[in-house]
Scaffold this active site. Structure first.
Site, PDB file in Angstrom:
ATOM      1  CD  GLU A   1      -2.930  -1.156   2.263  1.00 24.99           C
ATOM      2  OE1 GLU A   1      -4.100  -1.414   1.969  1.00 24.99           O
ATOM      3  OE2 GLU A   1      -2.576  -0.913   3.423  1.00 24.99           O
TER       4      GLU A   1
ATOM      5  CB  CYS B   1       0.624   5.936  11.148  1.00 24.04           C
ATOM      6  SG  CYS B   1       1.254   7.462  10.545  1.00 24.04           S
TER       7      CYS B   1
HETATM    8  N1  SAH Z   1       8.937   0.641  10.529  1.00 20.29           N
HETATM    9  C1  SAH Z   1       9.094   2.051  10.539  1.00 20.29           C
HETATM   10  C2  SAH Z   1       8.196   2.786   9.539  1.00 20.29           C
HETATM   11  C3  SAH Z   1       6.759   2.354   9.445  1.00 20.29           C
HETATM   12  S1  SAH Z   1       5.729   2.900  10.760  1.00 20.29           S
HETATM   13  C4  SAH Z   1       8.919   2.585  11.937  1.00 20.29           C
HETATM   14  O1  SAH Z   1       8.692   1.805  12.851  1.00 20.29           O
HETATM   15  O2  SAH Z   1       9.064   3.778  12.155  1.00 20.29           O
HETATM   16  C5  SAH Z   1       5.582   4.626  10.509  1.00 20.29           C
HETATM   17  C6  SAH Z   1       5.061   5.350  11.736  1.00 20.29           C
HETATM   18  O3  SAH Z   1       3.706   4.979  12.034  1.00 20.29           O
HETATM   19  C7  SAH Z   1       5.878   5.020  12.971  1.00 20.29           C
HETATM   20  O4  SAH Z   1       6.119   6.122  13.771  1.00 20.29           O
HETATM   21  C8  SAH Z   1       4.965   4.040  13.654  1.00 20.29           C
HETATM   22  O5  SAH Z   1       5.308   3.883  14.955  1.00 20.29           O
HETATM   23  C9  SAH Z   1       3.604   4.664  13.400  1.00 20.29           C
HETATM   24  N2  SAH Z   1       2.474   3.772  13.649  1.00 20.29           N
HETATM   25  C10 SAH Z   1       2.447   2.436  13.504  1.00 20.29           C
HETATM   26  N3  SAH Z   1       1.242   1.946  13.867  1.00 20.29           N
HETATM   27  C11 SAH Z   1       0.487   3.005  14.233  1.00 20.29           C
HETATM   28  C12 SAH Z   1      -0.842   3.144  14.698  1.00 20.29           C
HETATM   29  N4  SAH Z   1      -1.657   2.104  14.821  1.00 20.29           N
HETATM   30  N5  SAH Z   1      -1.290   4.395  14.981  1.00 20.29           N
HETATM   31  C13 SAH Z   1      -0.478   5.455  14.824  1.00 20.29           C
HETATM   32  N6  SAH Z   1       0.780   5.386  14.402  1.00 20.29           N
HETATM   33  C14 SAH Z   1       1.273   4.172  14.105  1.00 20.29           C
END
Ligand code: SAH
Length: 344
Positions: free
Chosen positions: A85, A337
């Site tokens: 995605e 996110c």
């Molecule tokens: N693996 C990388 C990039 C992908 S996640 C990382 O961990 O940073 C990108 C961002 O979205 C990160 O800050 C992550 O913590 C956040 N994220 C993941 N799941 C989420 C959720 N359910 N709600 C809000 N932010 C989330």
């Protein structure tokens, strides 16, 4: 491993001068719709390349839009049938930010993130990372969407630091062949130190912004929500952050710590104090905390209330720590996110 376009080109046309591949890249980022329209190529090459090298490595399967058309999510199919995605979101500068994926699935298994639940399927190639930008560029033209793509966040599916070289090479191409400068690109990572340490020494790593998904400054809590956390995570992160900021020299280059506020898990005043103590042990003026509202994913985690979030933010501010609150886009189409899971 699927060969990259560049590898195929070099294999098929070993006698072409080296500037040819630069012409190919310029063509890929031009208005051309296929190799046949790459005008810098002599005609024999246009025909030959058209036959043997694919023009784009991602094909759109579905598109979902929020009602206000401000967030658009695409499900993209790769040549082996796997899916990722990618998201286009309007930003505050009346332009667009794209959120791109770096892997199919993810091995990190963070408790709050849907991508983790599917496990890691495979790495994305340099082409597949770059082509998410090209896909959106082409989609914008086709749908007559105005405003340029001004920002790129590597915050889609996957852990970019677990696919270091492909991400790095893709970012270098994006920096060179698009008008998105490195300071408008942010790579977010759960913190893979083998790659982060290497990045400090790597002259090929572009000067993009980094964001660390911290989510807790408590050594007992972080491993529970982020099982990839090594035992010495906070010591290592402190040393790394100091070295990173030192290396950037430039006083305006900051580092972001991302922090999802989870009800009862990391949002209490004592959690804020742990975060403050950790940041004060580094260089607090060049670290920003990006507070993130939790978007519902699988599991029974809950978002903090607005009251808890305000109280948390206030404590950080009183301690001289710059905070921003991430606005969350695309929840109604699971494009926010942590909601990207590649389900068709
Ligand atoms: N693996 C990388 C990039 C992908 S996640 C990382 O961990 O940073 C990108 C961002 O979205 C990160 O800050 C992550 O913590 C956040 N994220 C993941 N799941 C989420 C959720 N359910 N709600 C809000 N932010 C989330």
């Amino acid at each position: 491993m699927i060969p990259t376009r560049q590898q195929l080109f070099q294999k098929l046309f070993p006698n072409e001068p080296s500037y040819r591949w630069k012409q190919a890249l310029s063509g890929l980022f031009s208005q051309a719709k296929g190799w046949k329209e790459v005008s810098a190529f002599p005609s024999f090459l246009r025909e030959a390349v058209e036959k043997d090298i694919s023009w784009i490595s991602v094909q759109v399967k579905t598109i979902e839009k929020t009602k206000d058309n401000e967030t658009i999510k695409s499900l993209l199919q790769l040549t082996d049938g796997l899916e990722i995605e990618s998201v286009l979101m309007r930003n505050a500068r009346d332009a667009w930010t794209i959120c791109i994926s770096s892997q199919v699935g993810c091995a990190m298994r963070c408790a709050f993130c849907s991508t983790g639940a599917m496990g890691l399927k495979r790495q994305l190639s340099q082409d597949e990372i770059v082509d998410q930008y090209r896909f959106w560029q082409q989609y914008k033209i086709q749908e007559q969407i105005h405003g340029r793509i001004s920002n790129i966040v590597v915050m889609g599916m996957g852990e970019p630091m677990a696919n270091y070289e492909n991400v790095r090479d893709a970012l270098n191409i994006l920096c060179e062949y698009t008008d998105v400068g490195p300071t408008k690109i942010t790579v977010s990572t759960a913190g893979i130190f083998a790659s982060l340490d290497h990045l400090l020494e790597d002259t090929l790593w572009p000067p993009v912004r980094m964001a660390i998904s911290l989510h807790s400054a408590d050594p007992l809590v972080r491993p529970r929500i982020m099982p990839s956390t090594p035992y010495d995570f906070f010591d290592h992160l402190r040393d790394w952050t100091k070295a990173y900021l030192e290396k950037q020299g430039n006083r305006t280059h900051h580092l972001t710590f991302e922090y999802i506020l989870l009800d009862g898990i990391n949002d209490r005043p004592e959690d804020a104090k742990k975060l403050i103590t950790f940041i004060h042990s580094i260089d607090s003026h060049r670290i920003r905390v990006n507070l993130i509202p939790y978007n519902k994913a699988e599991g029974d985690l809950r978002s903090s209330t607005k009251k808890q979030r305000d109280a948390f933010q206030r404590l950080l501010k009183e301690s001289d720590i710059i905070t921003t609150l991430r606005t969350s886009y695309g929840q109604e189409i699971s494009a926010a996110c942590g909601q990207l899971a590649g389900k068709s």
